[in-house]
Design an enzyme around this catalytic site. Structure first.
Site, short mmCIF file in Angstrom:
data_model
loop_
_atom_site.label_atom_id
_atom_site.label_comp_id
_atom_site.label_asym_id
_atom_site.label_seq_id
_atom_site.Cartn_x
_atom_site.Cartn_y
_atom_site.Cartn_z
N HIS A 45 0.83 -1.22 0.00
CA HIS A 45 0.00 0.00 0.00
C HIS A 45 0.85 1.24 0.00
CE1 HIS A 45 -3.07 2.91 1.39
NE2 HIS A 45 -3.91 2.04 0.85
N ILE A 51 1.88 5.16 1.28
CA ILE A 51 1.08 5.99 2.16
C ILE A 51 0.41 5.11 3.22
CG2 ILE A 51 0.66 7.78 0.43
CD1 ILE A 51 -2.20 6.67 0.13
N GLY A 54 -5.84 4.76 5.26
CA GLY A 54 -6.76 5.51 6.10
C GLY A 54 -7.35 4.68 7.21
N VAL A 55 -7.67 3.44 6.91
CA VAL A 55 -8.27 2.57 7.92
C VAL A 55 -7.31 2.36 9.10
CG1 VAL A 55 -7.54 0.40 6.87
CG2 VAL A 55 -9.64 0.48 8.23
N GLU A 59 -7.73 3.18 13.02
CA GLU A 59 -7.37 2.18 14.04
C GLU A 59 -6.44 2.77 15.09
OE1 GLU A 59 -7.04 -1.32 16.25
OE2 GLU A 59 -8.53 -0.77 14.74
#
Length: 140
Positions: A45, A51, A54-55, A59
């Site tokens: 990723h 980067i 977002g998840v 978290e």
């Protein structure tokens, strides 16, 4: 790090909080996550332009909230986990990349009957990169 490991059950490679900077009972907690090139998720990723997903930012807010709840209840031992049961009003404003230091600020907004609502903000270099409202619950 000991406080973190004593209060939540997450461990490498899924522990997304490195240090607690500030804690104010019944109010807020501020934590750090140092983003390094060695993070396992960077392999996929995205391999060319790495980067933080977002998840995983969400978290890290949730883990910080879990640490807050444990410390707020004066727990000194690993407790049953608080579960993330809601994510609302989430915005991502800029990318987080290797070498960044995420400052995670989580404020307790409301609590009622075992449900806790938090407002979380992540900044990098004093710029907001993510904000979200999370709801957590303890099934104890």
């Amino acid at each position: 790090m000991k406080i973190i490991l004593d209060t939540i059950q997450h461990r490498y490679p899924f522990l997304l909080v490195d240090r607690i900077l500030k804690f104010i009972k019944n109010n807020l907690i501020v934590a750090i996550k140092n983003v390094t090139i060695n993070e396992s998720y960077f392999q996929g990723h995205f391999p060319i332009e790495k980067i933080v997903p977002g998840v995983l930012m969400i978290e890290s807010i949730a883990q910080t909230a879990g640490i807050f709840l444990s410390k707020n209840n004066e727990s000194t031992k690993l407790c049953k986990p608080y579960y993330l049961v809601g994510i609302d009003k989430t915005k991502f404003k800029q990318f987080v990349v290797p070498g960044d230091q995420m400052i995670i600020t989580v404020v307790l907004d409301k609590s009622k009957k075992g449900f806790y609502i938090f407002k979380g903000i992540i900044t990098v270099d004093n710029k907001m990169v993510c904000k979200s409202t999370l709801t957590c619950m303890n099934y104890n």
